[in-house]
Design a protein around this motif. Structure first.
Motif, PDB file in Angstrom:
ATOM      1  N   SER A   1       0.849  -1.185   0.000  1.00  0.00           N
ATOM      2  CA  SER A   1       0.000   0.000   0.000  1.00  0.00           C
ATOM      3  C   SER A   1       0.887   1.239   0.000  1.00  0.00           C
ATOM      4  CB  SER A   1      -0.905   0.006   1.231  1.00  0.00           C
ATOM      5  OG  SER A   1      -0.116  -0.030   2.394  1.00  0.00           O
ATOM      6  N   GLY A   2       0.411   2.280  -0.628  1.00  0.00           N
ATOM      7  CA  GLY A   2       1.173   3.526  -0.648  1.00  0.00           C
ATOM      8  C   GLY A   2       2.250   3.520  -1.708  1.00  0.00           C
ATOM      9  N   ASP A   3       3.443   3.943  -1.307  1.00  0.00           N
ATOM     10  CA  ASP A   3       4.558   4.068  -2.252  1.00  0.00           C
ATOM     11  C   ASP A   3       4.964   2.738  -2.859  1.00  0.00           C
ATOM     12  OD1 ASP A   3       5.226   6.632  -2.674  1.00  0.00           O
ATOM     13  OD2 ASP A   3       6.942   6.680  -1.318  1.00  0.00           O
ATOM     14  N   ARG A   4       5.250   2.778  -4.127  1.00  0.00           N
ATOM     15  CA  ARG A   4       5.753   1.586  -4.828  1.00  0.00           C
ATOM     16  C   ARG A   4       7.273   1.673  -4.841  1.00  0.00           C
ATOM     17  NH1 ARG A   4       1.720  -2.119  -6.656  1.00  0.00           N
ATOM     18  NH2 ARG A   4      -0.194  -0.938  -6.524  1.00  0.00           N
ATOM     19  N   GLU A   5       7.900   1.162  -3.775  1.00  0.00           N
ATOM     20  CA  GLU A   5       9.346   1.265  -3.638  1.00  0.00           C
ATOM     21  C   GLU A   5      10.085   0.299  -4.552  1.00  0.00           C
ATOM     22  OE1 GLU A   5      10.359   0.733   0.403  1.00  0.00           O
ATOM     23  OE2 GLU A   5       9.169   2.434   1.080  1.00  0.00           O
ATOM     24  N   ILE A   6       9.517  -0.858  -4.761  1.00  0.00           N
ATOM     25  CA  ILE A   6      10.176  -1.879  -5.576  1.00  0.00           C
ATOM     26  C   ILE A   6       9.930  -1.567  -7.052  1.00  0.00           C
ATOM     27  CG2 ILE A   6      10.328  -4.331  -6.121  1.00  0.00           C
ATOM     28  CD1 ILE A   6       9.232  -4.898  -3.347  1.00  0.00           C
ATOM     29  N   ILE A   7      10.991  -1.491  -7.804  1.00  0.00           N
ATOM     30  CA  ILE A   7      10.879  -1.267  -9.241  1.00  0.00           C
ATOM     31  C   ILE A   7      11.084  -2.610  -9.931  1.00  0.00           C
ATOM     32  CG2 ILE A   7      11.889  -0.139 -11.238  1.00  0.00           C
ATOM     33  CD1 ILE A   7      12.664   2.152  -9.346  1.00  0.00           C
ATOM     34  N   ILE A   8      10.115  -2.993 -10.727  1.00  0.00           N
ATOM     35  CA  ILE A   8      10.190  -4.255 -11.445  1.00  0.00           C
ATOM     36  C   ILE A   8      10.635  -3.956 -12.874  1.00  0.00           C
ATOM     37  CG2 ILE A   8       8.917  -6.293 -12.187  1.00  0.00           C
ATOM     38  CD1 ILE A   8       8.906  -6.210  -9.245  1.00  0.00           C
ATOM     39  N   SER A   9      11.756  -4.506 -13.272  1.00  0.00           N
ATOM     40  CA  SER A   9      12.277  -4.253 -14.609  1.00  0.00           C
ATOM     41  C   SER A   9      11.681  -5.231 -15.618  1.00  0.00           C
ATOM     42  CB  SER A   9      13.802  -4.367 -14.614  1.00  0.00           C
ATOM     43  OG  SER A   9      14.194  -5.709 -14.448  1.00  0.00           O
ATOM     44  N   ILE A  10      11.905  -4.955 -16.869  1.00  0.00           N
ATOM     45  CA  ILE A  10      11.413  -5.827 -17.940  1.00  0.00           C
ATOM     46  C   ILE A  10      12.058  -7.208 -17.831  1.00  0.00           C
ATOM     47  CG2 ILE A  10      13.109  -5.091 -19.659  1.00  0.00           C
ATOM     48  CD1 ILE A  10       9.458  -5.846 -20.420  1.00  0.00           C
ATOM     49  N   ILE A  11      13.296  -7.262 -17.360  1.00  0.00           N
ATOM     50  CA  ILE A  11      13.972  -8.550 -17.188  1.00  0.00           C
ATOM     51  C   ILE A  11      13.255  -9.389 -16.128  1.00  0.00           C
ATOM     52  CG2 ILE A  11      16.123  -9.645 -16.449  1.00  0.00           C
ATOM     53  CD1 ILE A  11      17.559  -7.215 -17.699  1.00  0.00           C
ATOM     54  N   ASP A  12      12.782  -8.727 -15.065  1.00  0.00           N
ATOM     55  CA  ASP A  12      12.026  -9.458 -14.041  1.00  0.00           C
ATOM     56  C   ASP A  12      10.723 -10.009 -14.610  1.00  0.00           C
ATOM     57  OD1 ASP A  12      13.833  -9.066 -11.891  1.00  0.00           O
ATOM     58  OD2 ASP A  12      13.078  -7.027 -11.628  1.00  0.00           O
ATOM     59  N   TYR A  13      10.047  -9.213 -15.445  1.00  0.00           N
ATOM     60  CA  TYR A  13       8.811  -9.690 -16.076  1.00  0.00           C
ATOM     61  C   TYR A  13       9.080 -10.869 -17.000  1.00  0.00           C
ATOM     62  CZ  TYR A  13       5.905  -5.893 -14.333  1.00  0.00           C
ATOM     63  OH  TYR A  13       5.204  -5.051 -13.533  1.00  0.00           O
ATOM     64  N   ILE A  14      10.165 -10.787 -17.774  1.00  0.00           N
ATOM     65  CA  ILE A  14      10.521 -11.907 -18.662  1.00  0.00           C
ATOM     66  C   ILE A  14      10.810 -13.157 -17.834  1.00  0.00           C
ATOM     67  CG2 ILE A  14      12.301 -12.759 -20.254  1.00  0.00           C
ATOM     68  CD1 ILE A  14      12.434  -9.863 -21.352  1.00  0.00           C
ATOM     69  N   TRP A  15      11.537 -12.989 -16.728  1.00  0.00           N
ATOM     70  CA  TRP A  15      11.836 -14.118 -15.852  1.00  0.00           C
ATOM     71  C   TRP A  15      10.553 -14.721 -15.286  1.00  0.00           C
ATOM     72  CZ3 TRP A  15      14.309 -18.076 -14.252  1.00  0.00           C
ATOM     73  CH2 TRP A  15      14.123 -18.583 -12.980  1.00  0.00           C
ATOM     74  N   LEU A  16       9.688 -13.870 -14.716  1.00  0.00           N
ATOM     75  CA  LEU A  16       8.510 -14.366 -14.010  1.00  0.00           C
ATOM     76  C   LEU A  16       7.453 -14.968 -14.938  1.00  0.00           C
ATOM     77  CD1 LEU A  16       8.037 -11.594 -11.323  1.00  0.00           C
ATOM     78  CD2 LEU A  16       8.706 -13.958 -10.937  1.00  0.00           C
ATOM     79  N   PHE A  17       7.276 -14.380 -16.110  1.00  0.00           N
ATOM     80  CA  PHE A  17       6.159 -14.801 -16.953  1.00  0.00           C
ATOM     81  C   PHE A  17       6.549 -15.665 -18.151  1.00  0.00           C
ATOM     82  CE2 PHE A  17       4.508 -11.166 -14.648  1.00  0.00           C
ATOM     83  CZ  PHE A  17       3.307 -11.677 -14.203  1.00  0.00           C
ATOM     84  N   ILE A  18       7.841 -15.782 -18.431  1.00  0.00           N
ATOM     85  CA  ILE A  18       8.266 -16.629 -19.557  1.00  0.00           C
ATOM     86  C   ILE A  18       9.258 -17.700 -19.096  1.00  0.00           C
ATOM     87  CG2 ILE A  18       9.431 -16.675 -21.800  1.00  0.00           C
ATOM     88  CD1 ILE A  18       8.309 -13.834 -22.264  1.00  0.00           C
ATOM     89  N   LEU A  19      10.379 -17.271 -18.525  1.00  0.00           N
ATOM     90  CA  LEU A  19      11.440 -18.224 -18.202  1.00  0.00           C
ATOM     91  C   LEU A  19      11.113 -19.123 -17.010  1.00  0.00           C
ATOM     92  CD1 LEU A  19      14.540 -15.944 -18.785  1.00  0.00           C
ATOM     93  CD2 LEU A  19      13.579 -17.663 -20.307  1.00  0.00           C
ATOM     94  N   TYR A  20      10.504 -18.567 -15.964  1.00  0.00           N
ATOM     95  CA  TYR A  20      10.175 -19.385 -14.788  1.00  0.00           C
ATOM     96  C   TYR A  20       9.149 -20.477 -15.121  1.00  0.00           C
ATOM     97  CZ  TYR A  20       9.244 -20.533  -9.898  1.00  0.00           C
ATOM     98  OH  TYR A  20       9.103 -21.187  -8.701  1.00  0.00           O
ATOM     99  N   PRO A  21       8.054 -20.153 -15.826  1.00  0.00           N
ATOM    100  CA  PRO A  21       7.132 -21.237 -16.209  1.00  0.00           C
ATOM    101  C   PRO A  21       7.787 -22.294 -17.113  1.00  0.00           C
ATOM    102  CG  PRO A  21       6.033 -19.126 -16.397  1.00  0.00           C
ATOM    103  CD  PRO A  21       7.485 -18.845 -16.142  1.00  0.00           C
ATOM    104  N   LEU A  22       8.661 -21.856 -18.017  1.00  0.00           N
ATOM    105  CA  LEU A  22       9.371 -22.831 -18.854  1.00  0.00           C
ATOM    106  C   LEU A  22      10.281 -23.717 -18.011  1.00  0.00           C
ATOM    107  CD1 LEU A  22      10.295 -20.706 -21.996  1.00  0.00           C
ATOM    108  CD2 LEU A  22       8.705 -22.623 -21.884  1.00  0.00           C
ATOM    109  N   THR A  23      10.905 -23.133 -16.993  1.00  0.00           N
ATOM    110  CA  THR A  23      11.759 -23.901 -16.090  1.00  0.00           C
ATOM    111  C   THR A  23      10.940 -24.951 -15.343  1.00  0.00           C
ATOM    112  OG1 THR A  23      13.212 -21.990 -15.837  1.00  0.00           O
ATOM    113  CG2 THR A  23      13.388 -23.718 -14.179  1.00  0.00           C
ATOM    114  N   LEU A  24       9.777 -24.557 -14.853  1.00  0.00           N
ATOM    115  CA  LEU A  24       8.918 -25.516 -14.156  1.00  0.00           C
ATOM    116  C   LEU A  24       8.403 -26.595 -15.110  1.00  0.00           C
ATOM    117  CD1 LEU A  24       6.881 -23.232 -11.744  1.00  0.00           C
ATOM    118  CD2 LEU A  24       9.013 -24.469 -11.329  1.00  0.00           C
ATOM    119  N   GLY A  25       8.152 -26.213 -16.350  1.00  0.00           N
ATOM    120  CA  GLY A  25       7.766 -27.201 -17.358  1.00  0.00           C
ATOM    121  C   GLY A  25       8.871 -28.216 -17.591  1.00  0.00           C
ATOM    122  N   CYS A  26      10.117 -27.755 -17.553  1.00  0.00           N
ATOM    123  CA  CYS A  26      11.245 -28.679 -17.658  1.00  0.00           C
ATOM    124  C   CYS A  26      11.293 -29.605 -16.448  1.00  0.00           C
ATOM    125  CB  CYS A  26      12.557 -27.914 -17.788  1.00  0.00           C
ATOM    126  SG  CYS A  26      12.750 -27.105 -19.382  1.00  0.00           S
ATOM    127  N   GLY A  27      10.891 -29.097 -15.277  1.00  0.00           N
ATOM    128  CA  GLY A  27      10.804 -29.936 -14.085  1.00  0.00           C
ATOM    129  C   GLY A  27       9.781 -31.039 -14.264  1.00  0.00           C
TER     130      GLY A  27
END
Length: 79
Positions: free
Chosen positions: A40-66
């Protein structure tokens, strides 16, 4: 039932390793991302495009490999 157990354990181990690697590389994990969304309030954490690529593309692919690894391990051991 054993097949699902092997697949589940494999996904769990891969997820733990992937989260450890992400933290080591300075990438956001799902825990930090959810904290960011629910903060709530200030958004102190800055999420970069690399984090989005990791979370929404690479991480699911990694779990699929699992999944694939657990299935192959089951086939090797029980077929």
């Amino acid at each position: 039932m054993m097949r699902l157990y092997f697949i589940g354990i494999s996904i769990l181990i891969i997820a733990i390793l992937a989260n450890a690697l992400a933290m080591k590389l300075g990438l956001k994990t799902w825990y930090a991302f959810i904290e960011f969304l629910t903060a709530s309030g200030d958004r102190e954490i800055i999420i970069s495009i690399i984090d989005y690529i990791w979370l929404f593309i690479l991480y699911p692919l990694t779990l699929g490999c699992g999944y694939w690894l657990g299935d192959k391990l089951y086939q090797i051991l029980f077929n």
